[in-house]
Scaffold this motif. Structure first.
Motif, mmCIF file in Angstrom:
data_model
loop_
_atom_site.group_PDB
_atom_site.id
_atom_site.type_symbol
_atom_site.label_atom_id
_atom_site.label_comp_id
_atom_site.label_asym_id
_atom_site.label_seq_id
_atom_site.Cartn_x
_atom_site.Cartn_y
_atom_site.Cartn_z
ATOM 1 N N PRO A 78 0.993 -1.285 -0.110
ATOM 2 C CA PRO A 78 -0.096 0.057 0.144
ATOM 3 C C PRO A 78 0.970 1.252 0.065
ATOM 4 O O PRO A 78 2.035 1.127 0.577
ATOM 5 N N PRO A 79 0.384 2.179 -0.441
ATOM 6 C CA PRO A 79 1.289 3.576 -0.462
ATOM 7 C C PRO A 79 1.567 4.036 0.853
ATOM 8 O O PRO A 79 0.593 4.041 1.847
ATOM 9 N N PRO A 80 2.611 4.464 1.197
ATOM 10 C CA PRO A 80 3.229 4.888 2.624
ATOM 11 C C PRO A 80 2.968 5.936 2.853
ATOM 12 O O PRO A 80 2.912 7.013 2.103
ATOM 13 N N ASP A 81 2.518 6.166 4.201
ATOM 14 C CA ASP A 81 2.720 7.735 4.707
ATOM 15 C C ASP A 81 4.065 8.219 5.122
ATOM 16 O O ASP A 81 4.349 9.291 4.782
ATOM 17 N N VAL A 82 4.685 7.121 5.803
ATOM 18 C CA VAL A 82 6.041 7.454 5.900
ATOM 19 C C VAL A 82 6.861 6.259 5.407
ATOM 20 O O VAL A 82 6.732 5.180 5.613
ATOM 21 N N LEU A 83 7.837 6.769 4.617
ATOM 22 C CA LEU A 83 8.889 5.932 3.760
ATOM 23 C C LEU A 83 10.165 5.969 4.443
ATOM 24 O O LEU A 83 10.673 7.199 4.686
ATOM 25 N N ILE A 84 10.804 4.917 5.107
ATOM 26 C CA ILE A 84 12.097 4.841 5.575
ATOM 27 C C ILE A 84 13.158 3.905 4.524
ATOM 28 O O ILE A 84 12.571 2.762 4.272
ATOM 29 N N VAL A 85 14.163 4.732 4.270
ATOM 30 C CA VAL A 85 15.167 3.884 3.469
ATOM 31 C C VAL A 85 16.273 3.809 4.093
ATOM 32 O O VAL A 85 17.012 4.653 4.302
ATOM 33 N N ILE A 103 11.170 3.318 -4.917
ATOM 34 C CA ILE A 103 11.570 4.390 -3.917
ATOM 35 C C ILE A 103 11.021 5.839 -4.606
ATOM 36 O O ILE A 103 10.365 6.631 -3.947
ATOM 37 N N ALA A 104 11.229 6.022 -5.899
ATOM 38 C CA ALA A 104 10.679 7.465 -6.533
ATOM 39 C C ALA A 104 9.029 7.337 -6.404
ATOM 40 O O ALA A 104 8.572 8.507 -6.221
ATOM 41 N N SER A 105 8.493 6.117 -6.765
ATOM 42 C CA SER A 105 7.101 6.194 -6.692
ATOM 43 C C SER A 105 6.530 6.290 -5.211
ATOM 44 O O SER A 105 5.545 6.980 -5.112
ATOM 45 N N ALA A 106 6.928 5.554 -4.482
ATOM 46 C CA ALA A 106 6.465 5.510 -3.072
ATOM 47 C C ALA A 106 7.094 7.019 -2.235
ATOM 48 O O ALA A 106 6.022 7.498 -1.484
ATOM 49 N N SER A 107 8.018 7.395 -2.719
ATOM 50 C CA SER A 107 7.988 8.861 -2.215
ATOM 51 C C SER A 107 7.271 9.845 -2.674
ATOM 52 O O SER A 107 7.074 11.035 -1.815
ATOM 53 N N ARG A 108 6.752 9.697 -3.742
ATOM 54 C CA ARG A 108 5.973 10.516 -4.469
ATOM 55 C C ARG A 108 4.461 10.854 -3.415
ATOM 56 O O ARG A 108 3.990 11.799 -3.316
ATOM 57 N N GLU A 109 4.099 9.841 -2.816
ATOM 58 C CA GLU A 109 2.734 9.518 -2.185
ATOM 59 C C GLU A 109 3.012 9.735 -0.590
ATOM 60 O O GLU A 109 1.894 9.823 0.067
ATOM 61 N N ALA A 110 4.249 9.748 -0.252
ATOM 62 C CA ALA A 110 4.481 9.762 1.138
ATOM 63 C C ALA A 110 4.426 11.432 1.750
ATOM 64 O O ALA A 110 4.931 11.999 1.331
ATOM 65 N N GLU A 111 3.984 11.241 3.200
ATOM 66 C CA GLU A 111 3.947 12.607 3.763
ATOM 67 C C GLU A 111 5.354 12.887 4.126
ATOM 68 O O GLU A 111 5.941 13.990 4.276
ATOM 69 N N LEU A 112 5.947 11.817 4.590
ATOM 70 C CA LEU A 112 7.559 11.901 5.047
ATOM 71 C C LEU A 112 8.436 10.926 4.490
ATOM 72 O O LEU A 112 8.028 9.750 4.408
ATOM 73 N N VAL A 113 9.629 11.338 3.883
ATOM 74 C CA VAL A 113 10.370 10.194 3.367
ATOM 75 C C VAL A 113 11.907 10.412 4.225
ATOM 76 O O VAL A 113 12.399 11.727 4.568
#
Length: 207
Positions: A78-85, A103-113
Motif C-alpha cells: 500500500p502507499p506509505p505515509d512514512v517511507l524509511i530507506v 523508492i521514487a514512486s513511494a516517495s511521491r505519495e508519502a507524507e515523510l521520506v
C-alpha cells in the motif's frame, strides 16, 4: 499536541545487504511508539502500521547474514505515509531498476521520506533529493559528495530535516531521527516515552 486520529502506514525498505540496525532501529521506534500510544488511548486506532517492503517476497539477507521476510512486495505494498530507506551496502539496490523506481514512486505519495546512513545514496539515485542539505554516515560523506555533487552533504549532523525529507547519519542516528519523526507526527511526549521504553538516550541537536 494531540496525536492524529488516523493510522499512518510506515513502510521500511528491505534489500539484500541492508544494515540490520538501520532497518530494525526505526522499526523498533515506530512499533514501540504505537504500543505506548495504545496504552494511553486503548480505544483509539493504531498510531502507526509498520511493515517491511522488498522487491519480492523471498527472504531478505541483511549485511551480517540475518534474514527477514518482508510483509509486502513492491507490487502489492500500500502507499506509505512514512517511507524509511535504510542503508548498508547499497550498490546492488542502486543498480536495481525496480528498487529505485519503487523508492521514487513511494516517495511521491508519502507524507515523510527518511533515510538512514547510506540510504541517502538511494534517495539521491531515485531523485528524491537532487540538491540541498543531506547527511549520511561519516565514512561515506566524501563518496556521496563525489557521486551527487549538487547535494550539500553535512558533516557532524545526527540528521538533517528539510521538511518532507529527512536524512540521518549512522545506525544510532537513525534511531534518534526516528524518535524525531515520532515527535513531529505525534508529539514530544510520546517520543520521550518511546525513548524511555526502549531505554535509549535520545540525542538531539542543541541548536
Amino acid at each position: 499536541m494531540t496525536p492524529p486520529a488516523r493510522t499512518r502506514r510506515v513502510s521500511i525498505l528491505a534489500f539484500d545487504d541492508v544494515e540490520a540496525l538501520d532497518l530494525a532501529g526505526p522499526y523498533e521506534v515506530f512499533t514501540t511508539a504505537a504500543r505506548m500510544h495504545q496504552r494511553s488511548a486503548p480505544s483509539a486506532p493504531p498510531l502507526f502500521d509498520v511493515a517491511c517492503v522488498a522487491r519480492t517476497s523471498a527472504p531478505v539477507r541483511m549485511r551480517a547474514g540475518l534474514s527477514i521476510l518482508p510483509s509486502f512486495t513492491f507490487a502489492d505494498a500500500p502507499p506509505p505515509d512514512v517511507l524509511i530507506v535504510p542503508g548498508g551496502v547499497v550498490d546492488g539496490a542502486m543498480a536495481c531498476v525496480e528498487t529505485i523506481g519503487w523508492i521514487a514512486s513511494a516517495s511521491r505519495e508519502a507524507e515523510l521520506v527518511a533515510s538512514v546512513c547510506t540510504g541517502a545514496f538511494l534517495l539521491a539515485e531515485a531523485q528524491v533529493v537532487e540538491s540541498g542539505p543531506v547527511t549520511t554516515h561519516w565514512e561515506d560523506i566524501a563518496d556521496l559528495r563525489q557521486r551527487f555533487p549538487k547535494l550539500d552533504v553535512q558533516e557532524n549532523a545526527r540528521w538533517v530535516d528539510r521538511g518532507r525529507v529527512v536524512t540521518s547519519a549512522g545506525i544510532t542516528a537513525g534511531i534518534d531521527m526516528s524518535l524525531h519523526l515520532v515527535s513531529r507526527l505525534a508529539g514530544e511526549a510520546l517520543a520521550q516515552r518511546t525513548a524511555r521504553q526502549m531505554d535509549f538516550a535520545w540525542t538531539r541537536p542543541t541548536s
